[in-house]
Design a protein around this motif. Sequence first.
Motif, PDB file in Angstrom:
ATOM      1  N   GLU A  68       0.807  -1.210   0.000  1.00  0.00           N
ATOM      2  CA  GLU A  68       0.000   0.000   0.000  1.00  0.00           C
ATOM      3  C   GLU A  68       0.846   1.268   0.000  1.00  0.00           C
ATOM      4  O   GLU A  68       0.572   2.217  -0.717  1.00  0.00           O
ATOM      5  N   PHE A  69       1.880   1.278   0.834  1.00  0.00           N
ATOM      6  CA  PHE A  69       2.610   2.525   1.018  1.00  0.00           C
ATOM      7  C   PHE A  69       3.843   2.635   0.127  1.00  0.00           C
ATOM      8  O   PHE A  69       4.646   3.547   0.282  1.00  0.00           O
ATOM      9  N   THR A  92       3.775   3.577  -2.771  1.00  0.00           N
ATOM     10  CA  THR A  92       3.610   4.812  -3.555  1.00  0.00           C
ATOM     11  C   THR A  92       4.225   6.021  -2.857  1.00  0.00           C
ATOM     12  O   THR A  92       4.442   7.033  -3.486  1.00  0.00           O
ATOM     13  N   GLU A  93       4.483   5.911  -1.538  1.00  0.00           N
ATOM     14  CA  GLU A  93       5.122   7.036  -0.831  1.00  0.00           C
ATOM     15  C   GLU A  93       6.638   6.829  -0.714  1.00  0.00           C
ATOM     16  O   GLU A  93       7.280   7.463   0.118  1.00  0.00           O
TER      17      GLU A  93
END
Lengths: 341, 154
Positions: B112-113, B115-116
């Motif tokens: 999920e993360f 993308t950061e």
Amino acid sequence: MRRGVAVKRIGKQSVKFTSPPVITNTFSIVGPMEGQGPLGQRFDTVLEDTFYGEQTWEKTECKLLREAIFNVLNRAQLQPTDLDFILAGDLLDQIVSSNFALREVEAPFLGLYGACSTLAEGLATGAMLVDGGFADRVLVVTGSHHDTAERQYRFPTELGVQRPPTAQWTVTGAGSCLLQSQGKGPRVTCATLGRVIDLGSKDPNDMGTAMAPAAADTIRQHLRDFAKRPEDYDLIMTGDLGAVGVELVRVILRKDGIELGQQFQDGGLLIFDREQQDVHAGGSGCGCSAVVFAGHLFKLFAEGKLRRLLLAGTGALLSPLTYQQAESIPSVCHAVAIEVY
Amino acid sequence: MAQTKEQQKRAQEEYQRLARRHRPRPPLLRNALLAFLVGGAISAAGQGVLNFFVAQGLPPDKAGGPTAGVMVFLGAFLTALGVYDKIGQVGGAGSAIPITGFANSIVAAAIEFKTEGFVMGMAARMYQIAGPVITYGVTSAIVVGLLRFLIAGG
């Protein structure tokens, strides 16, 4: 009693337009799951996947808003520079999807945050700008994305958590409405702006319960301010209380002697088939009432099947931080009357 | 019409009582049964893997480690395929409590993360869900170990 120049201000919380602005065009774009729902055929664009060619869901949400803006302008054969104002909002922190989508739109922009009530808030504000003589053309746009909302408010999307039956499913989609001082279409005749109400609900997996008192309060106040009865509308549509909230609104208003009959419906219940699609209590999110109105209800007006609509947008004004700090969930509901005559 | 704090509190309590009466109850019996079946199936699969290692010649007390490894891999793999969250909606605690659920909680956050970024996104937020389990798991292990040492001696 009332002094000053506010001659269009009616009752305790309402406004009445003297030259009711016209909703001339709308556009709706939704994700694949919404496309498979009961209203699937009514939407202008249905995406094949939830990324829509972007690398992140946040970018997808932004693109949905942009598509909704440019497509409604195309329909009206207008350029962004023809707009006097554009009102937009979404669910993400600092309403980034709207802010970023508007980078490419050359029109004065006002950001709104009303959670799922954003469309109603935008239509009411836009109608005030037009009827107040400050604008001839106002574009109202809002949207949400299931996965960006899940990430921000709840858990990672791939986490195996069990959702309770009171939970709602954030809609992926965006809807836009073009409000004009002149033209053909249904008109925004009056509006009742809601106050923030908090009756102590704390469960973010049960926003219907949190929002129902706000919805009941605004609907009750609207009927009082204009001395109307529910039967004066063909459809009173809340967006989006889900099954739990809808039931509670009926119960609360029944206590006040207001019986909402068959004409009371909810956008969160219209957009999904709760038997076939695993969405628990129904849909939610800014995009839900936006696409149900822009895709479905606006067409009902054109088809002559709907003449008098009260659109009551309901928003749960929580943030993940306030929830973790064990704060209760304040809610708001704004109602706009949209009629043809 | 300003309400006093007292009136507000009473209105809230009254509404919450009303809401409780109208709230749909989760289907507890069905959920418990499904959790039992899903959790049982995962555990049976784990037992199957353990038996396989034992059959390959590992002593039973040494077969636990590689078995956990295989189950963690399966949980991670099913998460990456986008299947584990669907199992979770059906299985509830039955799929959350086994070690596959632990793998799911880490991999789901990691995906999920991403993308950061790989540092502040994936690596930092990978333990968002699993973190408390690790923290309190280690803490309670130390406390229990200490108690055992104090009571029963080394």
